[in-house]
Design an enzyme around this catalytic site. Structure first.
Site, short mmCIF file in Angstrom:
data_model
loop_
_atom_site.label_atom_id
_atom_site.label_comp_id
_atom_site.label_asym_id
_atom_site.label_seq_id
_atom_site.Cartn_x
_atom_site.Cartn_y
_atom_site.Cartn_z
N HIS A 1 0.83 -1.20 0.00
CA HIS A 1 0.00 0.00 0.00
C HIS A 1 0.87 1.26 0.00
O HIS A 1 1.80 1.37 0.80
CB HIS A 1 -0.89 -0.04 1.26
CG HIS A 1 -1.90 1.06 1.33
ND1 HIS A 1 -2.07 1.83 2.46
CD2 HIS A 1 -2.80 1.50 0.42
CE1 HIS A 1 -3.04 2.69 2.25
NE2 HIS A 1 -3.51 2.52 1.03
N HIS B 1 -0.68 11.31 -1.75
CA HIS B 1 -1.99 10.91 -1.24
C HIS B 1 -2.88 12.10 -0.91
O HIS B 1 -4.04 12.18 -1.33
CB HIS B 1 -1.83 10.03 0.00
CG HIS B 1 -3.13 9.58 0.59
ND1 HIS B 1 -3.86 10.34 1.48
CD2 HIS B 1 -3.85 8.45 0.39
CE1 HIS B 1 -4.97 9.70 1.81
NE2 HIS B 1 -5.00 8.55 1.16
#
Ligand code: G3P
Ligand code: MG
Length: 252
Positions: free
Chosen positions: A10, A52
């Site tokens: 991830h 992100h």
């Protein structure tokens, strides 16, 4: 059938290195991860960068929004110090750099299109166009397992990706799988459903698999939970705990 790796690192390297940095990707690769998930958004000059949050401050020293800066400015910013001093030299990577690294090491990519609010269409389009040109050969050869998978919480971004690169598969991201999931998945031509494992039920997992979709859960950090989800039919997961859930965990 899920033609991709079943355990993905991830945000590049999970929690072993600063998220969405080259050091993160390198640490996932060093542990044998052949599949990775990461987040892409556009800088002010429409160049995709791997990041992100749509704002600076948490992982990048600075203030304001990603969209306030050109890519070359972001690429000079420190994206590692927040994690530890040892990573102070890490920068915000360009999408191109990450794609090159992954291709060089045969790492499969789940590219999460993460548009800044208000930039959904252009982010989906630009990321799809860029990816399509890099993977032209694989697309021509229909090498399904080698072509990245787009995912996004934004249907608008996925719509734009579908128009710009119809041959690159798409997945719709949900926190909790909504009752009308199949309608949404069908509309954007999704091949897979990606969802937060905390809200998934065995019934929903079964329905998704019975309808022929791939099913990926984020972000699974507990090995026992990973096994349980696999028992429900979940095809793949992304994890922050590369140390606890190694690449072959679901296939061993
Ligand atoms: O793509 C799965 C997962 O990364 C979605 O959530 O916030 O970690 O990007 P987030
Ligand atoms: Mg993500």
């Amino acid at each position: 059938m899920w033609p991709y790796p079943r355990v993905l690192a991830h945000r590049g390297g999970g929690k072993l290195a600063p998220e969405n940095t080259m050091a993160g990707f390198a640490s996932g690769f060093a542990l044998g991860f052949a599949g990775v998930e990461f987040d892409v958004m556009l800088a002010r000059d429409k160049v995709p960068v791997v990041m992100h949050d749509p704002y600076l401050g948490r992982t990048v020293n600075g203030a304001g929004h990603v969209y306030d800066y050109d890519a070359h400015e972001l690429a000079r910013m420190d994206a590692g110090s927040w994690f530890s001093r040892a990573y102070a030299g890490e920068r915000v990577p360009l999408f191109d750099e990450v794609v090159s690294f992954c291709r060089r090491h045969a790492i499969w990519m789940n590219i999460e299109i993460k548009p800044a609010p208000g930039h959904e269409e252009e982010t989906g389009r630009v990321v799809a166009e860029t990816t399509r040109s890099v993977f032209a050969e694989e697309i021509a050869q229909r090498g399904a397992g080698a072509i990245p998978l787009f995912s996004s919480f934004s249907e608008t971004a996925l719509d734009a990706a579908m128009v710009a690169a119809p041959d690159i598969p798409r997945a719709i991201l949900f926190k909790a799988v909504p009752p009308d999931w199949e309608l949404v998945a069908d509309r954007i031509g999704a091949v897979a459903i990606h969802c937060n494992h905390n809200y998934l039920t065995p019934e929903a997992a079964q329905a998704i698999k019975a309808a022929g979709y791939g099913l990926l859960c984020y972000t699974v950090n507990n090995p026992a939970r990973a096994r349980l989800l696999a028992g429900w039919g979940v095809d793949a997961l992304c994890t922050d705990r590369l140390d606890l859930i190694p690449p072959a965990f679901l296939t061993a």
